[in-house]
Design a protein around this motif. Structure first.
Motif, mmCIF file in Angstrom:
data_model
loop_
_atom_site.group_PDB
_atom_site.id
_atom_site.type_symbol
_atom_site.label_atom_id
_atom_site.label_comp_id
_atom_site.label_asym_id
_atom_site.label_seq_id
_atom_site.Cartn_x
_atom_site.Cartn_y
_atom_site.Cartn_z
ATOM 1 N N HIS A 58 0.847 -1.196 0.000
ATOM 2 C CA HIS A 58 0.000 0.000 0.000
ATOM 3 C C HIS A 58 0.882 1.246 0.000
ATOM 4 N N LEU A 59 0.794 2.017 -1.076
ATOM 5 C CA LEU A 59 1.609 3.223 -1.225
ATOM 6 C C LEU A 59 0.716 4.447 -1.356
ATOM 7 N N SER A 60 1.339 5.605 -1.188
ATOM 8 C CA SER A 60 0.662 6.865 -1.499
ATOM 9 C C SER A 60 1.636 7.727 -2.291
ATOM 10 N N VAL A 75 6.671 9.351 -3.001
ATOM 11 C CA VAL A 75 5.971 8.074 -2.928
ATOM 12 C C VAL A 75 6.358 7.459 -1.590
ATOM 13 N N VAL A 114 2.712 -4.087 -5.496
ATOM 14 C CA VAL A 114 1.886 -3.001 -4.957
ATOM 15 C C VAL A 114 0.445 -3.272 -5.355
ATOM 16 N N ILE A 117 -2.643 2.083 -4.383
ATOM 17 C CA ILE A 117 -1.896 3.338 -4.278
ATOM 18 C C ILE A 117 -2.894 4.489 -4.173
ATOM 19 N N CYS A 129 0.953 6.444 -11.708
ATOM 20 C CA CYS A 129 0.533 5.212 -11.024
ATOM 21 C C CYS A 129 0.189 4.115 -12.021
ATOM 22 N N ARG A 138 -6.021 2.130 -7.964
ATOM 23 C CA ARG A 138 -5.796 3.525 -7.612
ATOM 24 C C ARG A 138 -6.975 4.032 -6.793
#
Length: 187
Positions: A58-60, A75, A114, A117, A129, A138
């Motif tokens: 889990h990314l942002s 990121v 991933v 995001i 992304c 997303r």
């Protein structure tokens, strides 16, 4: 690595020094930056830094201005909750091609792990992304959704307010043209 880093600007108050000058001197002389700048890892350091070991499912991704209008795309691993080892990549600027190039330095096997995001509503972030993390779903950041909803409600509120003001003005103008009304009682 210290858990609570101290910025050069915060040292300004404690030691009566120029914080910006201290940060520049630290980068150019004290940190050893010039030595690692010439290595293969450091050739791109002015534009971007990537930390593949920090990647998670889990990314942002978001842009931020660190100082004086310098924009950076960051990121981060959401599971690190902003603590140590949370930054996956930091890229100077918001150009989608530059950010994609930097993120492609991470092996595709890691990028494909991933699953989600979080991003804002900008087209460039969506493109980054989609290209860099093709298997990730997303999710729009709730802050941006709330902001859109608030702006829509505010727009409707203003429209209704103007309608009420115009109706009141029309009623006053109508009352002026009819003249005073005399109320006659029945006896």
């Amino acid at each position: 690595m210290d858990r609570y880093p101290i910025t050069g600007r915060s040292l300004e108050w404690f030691f009566d020094i120029d914080g910006d000058l201290f940060e520049r001197q630290y980068k150019r002389h004290l940190s050893g930056y010039r030595q690692w700048k010439d290595t293969a890892e450091g050739l791109h350091a002015e534009q971007w830094r990537v930390f593949p070991q920090n990647i998670g499912p889990h990314l942002s991704i978001d842009e931020t201005s660190l100082r004086r209008g310098e924009l950076y795309t960051i990121v981060s691993n959401k599971e690190a909750h902003g603590r140590e080892n949370s930054i996956v990549a930091i890229v100077s600027g918001t150009d989608a091609d530059t950010v994609i190039h930097a993120l492609r330095q991470i092996k595709s096997g890691l990028r494909n792990k991933v699953t989600k995001i979080t991003l804002d509503l900008s087209d460039s972030m969506n493109r980054i992304c989609r290209v860099a993390f093709p298997r990730a779903s997303r999710v729009i950041d709730r802050f941006h959704v709330q902001k859109l909803a608030l702006e829509a409600v505010q727009e409707i509120r203003i429209k209704h307010r103007w309608d009420a003001i115009n109706a009141d003005t029309d009623a006053r103008e109508s009352a002026k043209t009819r003249g005073p009304q005399v109320c006659r009682g029945t006896s």
